[in-house]
Design a protein around this motif. Structure first.
Motif, PDB file in Angstrom:
ATOM      1  N   ARG A   1       0.843  -1.214   0.115  1.00 15.51           N
ATOM      2  CA  ARG A   1       0.051   0.053   0.024  1.00 15.51           C
ATOM      3  C   ARG A   1       0.776   1.134  -0.146  1.00 15.51           C
ATOM      4  N   LYS A   2       2.020   1.225   0.584  1.00 17.72           N
ATOM      5  CA  LYS A   2       2.858   2.489   0.847  1.00 17.72           C
ATOM      6  C   LYS A   2       3.698   2.792  -0.453  1.00 17.72           C
ATOM      7  N   PHE A   3       3.903   1.429  -0.958  1.00 22.61           N
ATOM      8  CA  PHE A   3       4.711   1.670  -2.289  1.00 22.61           C
ATOM      9  C   PHE A   3       3.955   1.887  -3.307  1.00 22.61           C
ATOM     10  N   ARG A   4       2.845   1.845  -3.334  1.00 24.46           N
ATOM     11  CA  ARG A   4       1.789   2.126  -4.466  1.00 24.46           C
ATOM     12  C   ARG A   4       1.585   3.732  -4.415  1.00 24.46           C
ATOM     13  N   VAL A   5       1.429   3.881  -2.931  1.00 20.02           N
ATOM     14  CA  VAL A   5       0.973   5.583  -2.738  1.00 20.02           C
ATOM     15  C   VAL A   5       2.290   6.252  -3.018  1.00 20.02           C
ATOM     16  N   GLY A   6       3.415   5.954  -2.713  1.00 21.88           N
ATOM     17  CA  GLY A   6       4.595   6.611  -2.797  1.00 21.88           C
ATOM     18  C   GLY A   6       4.879   6.731  -4.440  1.00 21.88           C
ATOM     19  N   LEU A   7       4.857   5.735  -5.072  1.00 20.77           N
ATOM     20  CA  LEU A   7       4.779   5.710  -6.689  1.00 20.77           C
ATOM     21  C   LEU A   7       4.086   6.826  -7.112  1.00 20.77           C
ATOM     22  N   ALA A   8       2.954   6.878  -6.834  1.00 18.81           N
ATOM     23  CA  ALA A   8       1.700   7.376  -7.610  1.00 18.81           C
ATOM     24  C   ALA A   8       1.851   8.842  -7.448  1.00 18.81           C
TER      25      ALA A   8
ATOM     26  N   ASP B   1      19.649   5.369 -16.231  1.00 22.33           N
ATOM     27  CA  ASP B   1      19.938   4.001 -16.725  1.00 22.33           C
ATOM     28  C   ASP B   1      18.419   3.467 -16.270  1.00 22.33           C
ATOM     29  N   ASN B   2      17.865   3.148 -17.537  1.00 26.78           N
ATOM     30  CA  ASN B   2      16.484   2.812 -17.361  1.00 26.78           C
ATOM     31  C   ASN B   2      16.017   1.358 -16.754  1.00 26.78           C
ATOM     32  N   ASN B   3      17.308   0.492 -16.889  1.00 26.33           N
ATOM     33  CA  ASN B   3      17.319  -0.812 -16.287  1.00 26.33           C
ATOM     34  C   ASN B   3      17.119  -0.688 -14.865  1.00 26.33           C
ATOM     35  N   ARG B   4      17.424   0.417 -14.211  1.00 20.57           N
ATOM     36  CA  ARG B   4      17.370   0.620 -12.435  1.00 20.57           C
ATOM     37  C   ARG B   4      16.910   1.801 -12.089  1.00 20.57           C
ATOM     38  N   ALA B   5      15.874   2.562 -12.830  1.00 12.91           N
ATOM     39  CA  ALA B   5      15.401   3.790 -12.537  1.00 12.91           C
ATOM     40  C   ALA B   5      13.886   3.356 -13.086  1.00 12.91           C
ATOM     41  N   GLY B   6      13.030   4.445 -12.519  1.00 13.26           N
ATOM     42  CA  GLY B   6      11.685   4.734 -13.079  1.00 13.26           C
ATOM     43  C   GLY B   6      10.465   4.549 -12.237  1.00 13.26           C
ATOM     44  N   MET B   7       9.392   4.145 -12.582  1.00 12.27           N
ATOM     45  CA  MET B   7       8.105   4.110 -11.787  1.00 12.27           C
ATOM     46  C   MET B   7       7.578   2.682 -11.470  1.00 12.27           C
ATOM     47  N   LEU B   8       8.178   1.519 -11.968  1.00 10.02           N
ATOM     48  CA  LEU B   8       7.908   0.327 -11.475  1.00 10.02           C
ATOM     49  C   LEU B   8       6.503   0.096 -11.716  1.00 10.02           C
ATOM     50  N   PRO B   9       5.908   0.007 -12.834  1.00  8.44           N
ATOM     51  CA  PRO B   9       4.466  -0.166 -13.005  1.00  8.44           C
ATOM     52  C   PRO B   9       4.086  -1.693 -12.478  1.00  8.44           C
ATOM     53  N   PHE B  10       4.988  -2.500 -12.346  1.00  7.51           N
ATOM     54  CA  PHE B  10       4.468  -3.934 -11.531  1.00  7.51           C
ATOM     55  C   PHE B  10       4.120  -3.809 -10.215  1.00  7.51           C
ATOM     56  N   VAL B  11       4.641  -2.816  -9.441  1.00  2.00           N
ATOM     57  CA  VAL B  11       4.096  -2.746  -8.148  1.00  2.00           C
ATOM     58  C   VAL B  11       2.539  -2.707  -8.088  1.00  2.00           C
ATOM     59  N   PHE B  12       1.976  -2.308  -9.285  1.00  5.08           N
ATOM     60  CA  PHE B  12       0.495  -2.155  -9.099  1.00  5.08           C
ATOM     61  C   PHE B  12       0.003  -3.276  -9.504  1.00  5.08           C
ATOM     62  N   ASP B  13       0.559  -4.467 -10.139  1.00  9.07           N
ATOM     63  CA  ASP B  13      -0.113  -5.646 -10.201  1.00  9.07           C
ATOM     64  C   ASP B  13      -0.645  -6.312  -8.823  1.00  9.07           C
ATOM     65  N   ASN B  14      -1.764  -7.139  -9.079  1.00 11.65           N
ATOM     66  CA  ASN B  14      -2.280  -7.897  -7.979  1.00 11.65           C
ATOM     67  C   ASN B  14      -1.327  -8.733  -7.172  1.00 11.65           C
TER      68      ASN B  14
ATOM     69  N   GLU C   1      -0.578   4.727 -17.700  1.00 13.44           N
ATOM     70  CA  GLU C   1      -0.132   5.546 -18.614  1.00 13.44           C
ATOM     71  C   GLU C   1      -0.225   7.152 -18.088  1.00 13.44           C
ATOM     72  N   GLU C   2      -1.148   7.070 -17.219  1.00 14.36           N
ATOM     73  CA  GLU C   2      -1.350   8.450 -16.406  1.00 14.36           C
ATOM     74  C   GLU C   2      -0.228   8.704 -15.385  1.00 14.36           C
ATOM     75  N   ARG C   3       0.136   7.722 -14.767  1.00 16.22           N
ATOM     76  CA  ARG C   3       1.101   7.867 -13.741  1.00 16.22           C
ATOM     77  C   ARG C   3       2.605   8.005 -14.549  1.00 16.22           C
ATOM     78  N   LEU C   4       3.159   7.413 -15.678  1.00 14.81           N
ATOM     79  CA  LEU C   4       4.153   7.880 -16.291  1.00 14.81           C
ATOM     80  C   LEU C   4       3.856   9.012 -16.772  1.00 14.81           C
TER      81      LEU C   4
END
Length: 587
Positions: A332-339, A373-386, A500-503
């Motif tokens: 829950r905190k990871f998702r809020v943090g990323l968004a 280095d996009n292999n180690r940075a970014g918004m990690l969309p998989f964090v929102f997967d079930n 897409e909106e988060r990105l």
């Protein structure tokens, strides 16, 4: 972030007993009778002899060791709900062998959980003759000496268990703040040279009783209790604060640090600048710090992005590190943090200049991460997967290319290689050698998403800034993530945000800040709402901390980021010169 491990005698510790059943309380109370830094395991078992049935000792011991990490011990709020995670943590414990019980004092260095609890698989039971000290407590924070010798190869389950070992009950949650700043010569505005930095570090150590951290013959940092001072690649001066209970303590720590730094630096004609990107000088003007890991990164960065060297040498950030109680709480905190990380980027945007001119961005620091280095940075969309959890983050981290392995006080260049191969003993840079938990923690520090998971969560989206905003950044996130009502309100708000909106927010905010369009409004409207949620959360905490949000509240009310205020000054009374920013944002 570098740490220097120092053995020191620990003060007598009273361990938390309430979560454990009576059987375990017996052995925990035994452990309290000794000094944790000196009590050998065999002594512990002997002290329990006669008070605990022999067939109960092993179970009691496992639980006692988990409790013994003091503020860093890792259990879920209810043990009965955490057996799968706990079993993973105990599995991690089965991998390490040493000759005596150790307790290492570490800097926070991005680590609220600075002590790893590990247990040898020597023979499985006391009755089969484990020698004294077969269970150990070892430091697991980079870089470390080779104090850990694995009895068995690490497995993926061990890596999952390592992350799971960060869980702690709410009363043990802490706040860890880190901030970086640019040192410069007041007369010339030029960046500090390493020789000046070394003089400054030595001066602080001698005047204020800090322990020096060395790499070979070079001083590269300081340590005092759970605080540390370290150097980023271009000499950016970083305080990694201790894990603290309240924002009042956090801000007091920042003020104390700045007082100490200024007391020595001003005598040297040195000042410090609170901004997110070096406003005046080019890469060629920035000194290179004598740290082995940075040599490896400097060589590797141009191969994977165009802005990696700028990230290393010309950026400064402020971040906060926060705890979670369980895997579900982490998610829950990871998702809020990323968004909401782009919202924090907008509120703290403070890097509009490059080499003396406006660079077209409000947060150049944030923009740089889009091509580092996009292999180690970014918004990690998989964090929102079930399916997301500790295991999925481990899968991600295993596929992030390595930088180095630290052995015998030296960094071995393993840039681009696979930690999966390391687990199998097939790492080309050290063939046949297997990783330990220190290697895993080192690797986790080389991953740079907008929110990073270790045994806590790091909020990484804000530019460095003046001291008031150094206190505001942790206030913003504590109010949102440490209060259940505010956390749930944000989760409800972001529930239908698309990847897409988060990105889009991540990519647009560095340029347009609070004026970034979002749905039927602007980022300013989101910021206004979440700042109020943060204020409400702080009020409910009951520590009278909401005043620390005043700086960001002013930003929202004005609708202008700190960077836009700097640009207005640049185009107005500064007569299109960036030199005055060194005075405007001087600590």
């Amino acid at each position: 972030m570098e740490t220097n491990i120092r053995k020191k005698k620990q003060e007598k510790t009273v361990l938390p007993l309430s979560p454990f059943p009576p059987l375990v309380r017996v052995c925990v109370s035994c452990l309290n009778e000794g000094t944790p830094g000196e009590l050998g395991l065999w002594d512990f078992l002997s002290s329990c002899r006669g008070r605990t049935a022999p067939n109960q000792i092993r179970v009691s011991l496992d639980m006692a060791l988990v409790s013994h990490s003091s503020s860093s011990y890792c259990i879920r709020n209810e043990i009965n709900q955490s057996r799968s995670v706990f079993s993973r943590a105990v599995t991690v414990a089965n991998k390490v062998d040493s000759d005596r019980l150790k307790m290492a004092g570490l800097s926070f260095s991005s680590s609220l959980s600075s002590i790893g609890i590990v247990r040898s698989s020597c023979a499985g039971t006391v009755a089969r003759g484990c020698e004294r000290g077969q269970l150990v407590i070892v430091a697991a924070s980079p870089p470390t000496e080779d104090v850990v010798v694995s009895a068995d190869p690490l497995t993926k389950e061990d890596l999952i268990g390592y992350l799971a070992s960060g869980c702690k009950p709410k009363e043990k949650w802490r706040i860890g703040t880190e901030h970086e700043k640019f040192g410069f010569e007041i007369q010339t505005l030029r960046p500090m040279k390493y020789e000046q930095i070394a003089e400054l570090l030595n001066g602080i150590a001698e005047r204020f009783d800090w322990e020096k951290v060395m790499e070979g013959e070079y001083i590269i940092g300081l340590k005092q209790g759970k605080q540390s001072i370290s150097l980023e690649p271009g000499g950016q001066f970083e305080l990694s604060g201790a894990p603290l209970e309240t924002l009042h303590q956090t801000c007091a720590e920042v003020n104390s640090h700045l007082y100490q730094v200024k007391a020595v630096a001003e005598e040297m004609g040195i000042g410090f600048l609170g901004i997110g990107f070096q406003p005046k000088w080019g890469l060629k003007d920035i000194p290179v710090m004598p740290k082995g890991r940075y040599d490896i990164m400097r060589n590797y960065m141009p191969k994977v992005g165009t802005l990696g060297l700028d990230m290393m040498f010309r950026t400064c950030t402020v971040q906060v590190n926060l705890d979670f109680s369980s895997e579900a709480d982490m998610i829950r905190k990871f998702r809020v943090g990323l968004a909401l990380q782009p919202i924090a980027t907008a509120l703290f945007a403070n890097s509009p200049f490059t080499e003396g001119k406006p660079n077209g961005f409000l947060s150049m620091r944030s923009q740089i991460w889009t091509d580092t280095d996009n292999n180690r940075a970014g918004m990690l969309p998989f964090v929102f997967d079930n399916s997301f959890g500790f295991e999925q983050y481990v899968d991600y981290a295993l596929d992030v290319p390595m930088y180095f392995v630290y052995r015998k006080k030296k960094y071995i260049d393993c840039a681009g290689m696979s930690f999966r191969d390391f687990l199998a003993g097939r790492l080309p840079c050290i063939p046949g050698e297997l990783p330990n938990l220190n290697d895993w923690e080192n690797h986790l520090t080389t991953i740079f998403p907008e929110v990073r998971l270790k045994r806590y969560l790091e909020m990484r989206g804000a530019d460095g800034g003046p001291w008031r905003r150094l206190c505001a950044l942790p206030a913003f996130w504590v109010g949102l993530l440490y209060d259940e009502v505010s956390l749930q309100n944000v989760l409800d708000m972001i529930a239908d945000w698309t990847p897409e909106e988060r990105l889009m927010l991540r990519n647009k905010v560095p340029e347009s800040g609070l004026k970034t369009p979002f749905r039927d409004g602007y980022v300013r409207h989101i910021a206004e709402y979440v700042v109020q949620l943060a204020r409400d959360g702080l009020e409910r905490r009951g520590y009278k901390e909401s005043g620390f949000l005043n700086e960001v509240a002013k930003v929202v009310e004005a609708g202008m980021t700190p960077a836009e205020n700097l640009l207005a000054l640049y185009n107005g009374k500064w007569n299109q010169s960036v030199d005055p920013v060194f005075q405007e944002l001087l600590y």
